[in-house]
Scaffold this motif. Structure first.
Motif, PDB file in Angstrom:
ATOM      1  N   LEU A   1       4.388   2.725   2.150  1.00 29.24           N
ATOM      2  CA  LEU A   1       5.323   1.669   2.528  1.00 29.24           C
ATOM      3  C   LEU A   1       4.574   0.445   3.044  1.00 29.24           C
ATOM      4  N   PHE A   2       4.855  -0.694   2.426  1.00 26.53           N
ATOM      5  CA  PHE A   2       4.369  -1.985   2.900  1.00 26.53           C
ATOM      6  C   PHE A   2       5.582  -2.718   3.455  1.00 26.53           C
ATOM      7  N   LEU A   3       5.601  -2.936   4.769  1.00 24.33           N
ATOM      8  CA  LEU A   3       6.786  -3.484   5.427  1.00 24.33           C
ATOM      9  C   LEU A   3       6.493  -4.854   6.021  1.00 24.33           C
ATOM     10  N   GLY A   4       7.327  -5.824   5.679  1.00 23.56           N
ATOM     11  CA  GLY A   4       7.255  -7.142   6.278  1.00 23.56           C
ATOM     12  C   GLY A   4       8.489  -7.393   7.114  1.00 23.56           C
ATOM     13  N   THR A   5       8.303  -7.731   8.396  1.00 23.61           N
ATOM     14  CA  THR A   5       9.466  -7.993   9.243  1.00 23.61           C
ATOM     15  C   THR A   5      10.126  -9.315   8.890  1.00 23.61           C
ATOM     16  N   SER A   6       9.439 -10.140   8.111  1.00 27.09           N
ATOM     17  CA  SER A   6      10.077 -11.339   7.564  1.00 27.09           C
ATOM     18  C   SER A   6      10.032 -11.264   6.044  1.00 27.09           C
ATOM     19  N   THR A   7       8.942 -11.696   5.410  1.00 23.41           N
ATOM     20  CA  THR A   7       8.889 -11.757   3.953  1.00 23.41           C
ATOM     21  C   THR A   7       7.726 -10.951   3.400  1.00 23.41           C
ATOM     22  N   VAL A   8       7.825 -10.673   2.097  1.00 21.88           N
ATOM     23  CA  VAL A   8       6.729 -10.058   1.350  1.00 21.88           C
ATOM     24  C   VAL A   8       6.525 -10.875   0.082  1.00 21.88           C
ATOM     25  N   THR A   9       5.257 -11.194  -0.209  1.00 22.53           N
ATOM     26  CA  THR A   9       4.913 -11.959  -1.403  1.00 22.53           C
ATOM     27  C   THR A   9       3.915 -11.179  -2.236  1.00 22.53           C
ATOM     28  N   VAL A  10       4.224 -10.981  -3.508  1.00 25.45           N
ATOM     29  CA  VAL A  10       3.313 -10.323  -4.443  1.00 25.45           C
ATOM     30  C   VAL A  10       2.827 -11.404  -5.414  1.00 25.45           C
ATOM     31  N   SER A  11       1.576 -11.796  -5.289  1.00 25.78           N
ATOM     32  CA  SER A  11       1.051 -12.958  -6.006  1.00 25.78           C
ATOM     33  C   SER A  11       0.654 -12.625  -7.436  1.00 25.78           C
ATOM     34  N   GLU A  12       0.269 -13.644  -8.161  1.00 27.46           N
ATOM     35  CA  GLU A  12      -0.028 -13.531  -9.588  1.00 27.46           C
ATOM     36  C   GLU A  12      -1.151 -12.532  -9.846  1.00 27.46           C
ATOM     37  N   GLY A  13      -0.893 -11.649 -10.804  1.00 25.10           N
ATOM     38  CA  GLY A  13      -1.904 -10.682 -11.207  1.00 25.10           C
ATOM     39  C   GLY A  13      -2.029  -9.477 -10.298  1.00 25.10           C
ATOM     40  N   ALA A  14      -1.251  -9.388  -9.234  1.00 30.87           N
ATOM     41  CA  ALA A  14      -1.324  -8.244  -8.319  1.00 30.87           C
ATOM     42  C   ALA A  14      -0.629  -7.036  -8.944  1.00 30.87           C
ATOM     43  N   TYR A  15      -1.174  -5.853  -8.657  1.00 33.15           N
ATOM     44  CA  TYR A  15      -0.588  -4.601  -9.137  1.00 33.15           C
ATOM     45  C   TYR A  15      -0.416  -3.694  -7.934  1.00 33.15           C
ATOM     46  N   VAL A  16       0.828  -3.466  -7.545  1.00 31.65           N
ATOM     47  CA  VAL A  16       1.127  -2.741  -6.309  1.00 31.65           C
ATOM     48  C   VAL A  16       1.774  -1.400  -6.647  1.00 31.65           C
ATOM     49  N   ARG A  17       1.305  -0.354  -5.980  1.00 30.58           N
ATOM     50  CA  ARG A  17       1.942   0.962  -6.069  1.00 30.58           C
ATOM     51  C   ARG A  17       2.484   1.316  -4.691  1.00 30.58           C
ATOM     52  N   GLY A  18       3.772   1.606  -4.619  1.00 32.76           N
ATOM     53  CA  GLY A  18       4.375   1.950  -3.347  1.00 32.76           C
ATOM     54  C   GLY A  18       5.731   1.301  -3.186  1.00 32.76           C
ATOM     55  N   VAL A  19       6.277   1.419  -1.972  1.00 32.82           N
ATOM     56  CA  VAL A  19       7.568   0.842  -1.637  1.00 32.82           C
ATOM     57  C   VAL A  19       7.326  -0.452  -0.872  1.00 32.82           C
TER      58      VAL A  19
END
Length: 428
Positions: free
Chosen positions: A375-393
């Motif tokens: 779990l990646f938790l942001g109390t405000s926002t979450v940004t997934v930038s160009e070319g990123a590959y994320v595994r998880g919630v």
């Protein structure tokens, strides 16, 4: 007879105390056992004397060793358990208490060993156990018994005129018996017992390592657990938002969701072609409302979970299971490898006021790590930038933005929107 019994008791206590205390002056380590995890060989109140493990000696497989491990509530404590097997990882060992059904929850390295058990002294540490557990009645009874033994032995000493009487010649009357021990000897013995008991009462206690069950009838405890990080009905969705879900790519080209999309209490899902979403689209339906209720519970539970490691602004490299909270922004850069170490139930939590996956970053799961337990938790926002590959919630209180990026997991906003631009979200 009373004097002889008292003398035997005092000699026994003095002997056990001397055996437990004298090696301490020779550099040995002494510890008072507090629990029954090593029964029947080692009992609470026994004193275990150990020596340092020489650098050129092999790890004593099958031997009893003393080591440091994490204690409930923080800090460390000393444990005395047996090495029962090599661990899967090279250079680590599995330990267990002789009375425990389960092995200890963490493995042991050679550097963790503080001593190897050499000598066991029965019972002499019981006053220390009673003091630590608040059983003052037993302490008072032991003190009273010892003082009574000293008093009885003093009372039964021969009178001075008897001590000074000449030894009878053969064939004469039996006369008074020769004293077994003198007054000065018993005074020294009483002082030695008192001093030895004081030394042992101050020795560091040793405990049982944590396991889920124990075969020791006298030990009862409840397994402490973290709050459960359960997705609940969130698991029905690849993407879930509170206000809206929007594909902002030109002409809706390039974004896709492998799984279902839900929004509640909002109703807007826009910018997608019919083939861009493989699952259902739930616009404030009962299914979406139930999933959002579970998402809010997951958010609160995740934030309440106690941290197990220090949090940093930049997260990269290889991390074991654990929880890191930061009251500030978090940036995931480069390759972040999450290593479950063979534990399929391992949980990884990283939180910050905002979470940003920088351009080209990636999250890799190894050795049994599961996307639904990351779990990646942001109390405000979450940004997934160009070319990123994320595994998880990816879990945010505010908006989640994905730009030409991929999430192999789930994206959830409890209060905001999820915005995509040529991005892919695929449920595990």
């Amino acid at each position: 007879m009373l004097g002889t019994v008292a003398e035997c008791y005092l000699v026994l206590v003095l002997a056990l105390t001397a055996i437990a205390v004298v090696p301490l002056a020779l550099g040995w380590q002494g510890s008072v056992v507090q629990t029954g995890s090593m029964r029947p060989h080692v009992n609470p109140g026994d004193v275990v004397l150990s020596t340092a493990l020489p650098a050129d000696s092999p790890v004593p497989l099958g031997g009893v060793v003393q080591f440091r491990t994490a204690a409930p509530g923080g800090g460390e404590r000393t444990v005395l358990h047996r090495i029962v097997a090599p661990a899967e990882e090279q250079g680590e060992w599995v330990t267990a208490g002789d009375a425990n059904h389960d092995v200890d929850s963490s493995t042991l390295s050679r550097e963790d060993i503080t001593g190897q058990a050499r000598l066991l002294v029965r019972w002499v540490g019981l006053p220390s156990v009673w003091l630590r557990t608040g059983e003052l009645a037993w302490v008072a009874a032991w003190v009273a018994l010892t003082l009574a033994a000293v008093a009885v032995r003093v009372w039964s000493w021969p009178r001075r005129e008897d001590e000074d009487a000449p030894t009878p010649s053969p064939g004469a009357g039996a006369g008074p018996p020769a004293p077994a021990l003198g007054r000065r000897t018993f005074l020294a013995a009483a002082l030695a017992v008192t001093a030895g008991g004081t030394v042992l009462a101050g020795r560091e206690p040793v405990w049982a390592g944590f396991t889920a069950r124990t075969a020791t009838a006298g030990n009862t405890f409840r397994v402490g657990t973290w709050p459960t990080l359960a997705l609940g009905r969130v698991a029905s969705f690849a993407l879930l938002a509170a206000t809206r879900v929007a594909n902002e790519a030109p002409y809706g080209i390039g974004s896709s969701v492998v799984g279902s999309v839900g929004v509640s209490p909002g109703t807007t899902v826009s910018g997608f072609w019919s083939w861009d979403i493989t699952g259902s689209v739930e616009r404030n339906t009962a299914t979406a409302r139930n999933a959002r209720a579970d998402a809010l519970a997951l958010y609160d539970t995740t934030r309440a979970r106690a941290a197990t490691r220090a949090a940093s602004t930049t997260v990269t490299g290889t991390l074991p299971p654990g929880v890191a909270h930061r009251n500030g922004p978090v940036h995931v850069t480069g390759t972040l490898t999450l290593d479950a170490r063979g534990d399929a139930s391992a949980v990884f939590v990283i939180t910050g006021t905002s979470v940003t996956f920088t351009a080209g970053s990636s999250v890799v799961l190894v050795n049994g790590a599961s996307a639904d337990r990351v779990l990646f938790l942001g109390t405000s926002t979450v940004t997934v930038s160009e070319g990123a590959y994320v595994r998880g919630v990816v879990l945010a209180n505010g908006d989640v933005s994905l730009v030409r990026a991929t999430v192999a997991g789930r994206v959830v906003s409890t209060q905001g929107a999820v915005l995509l631009r040529a991005a892919t979200i695929a449920a595990p």
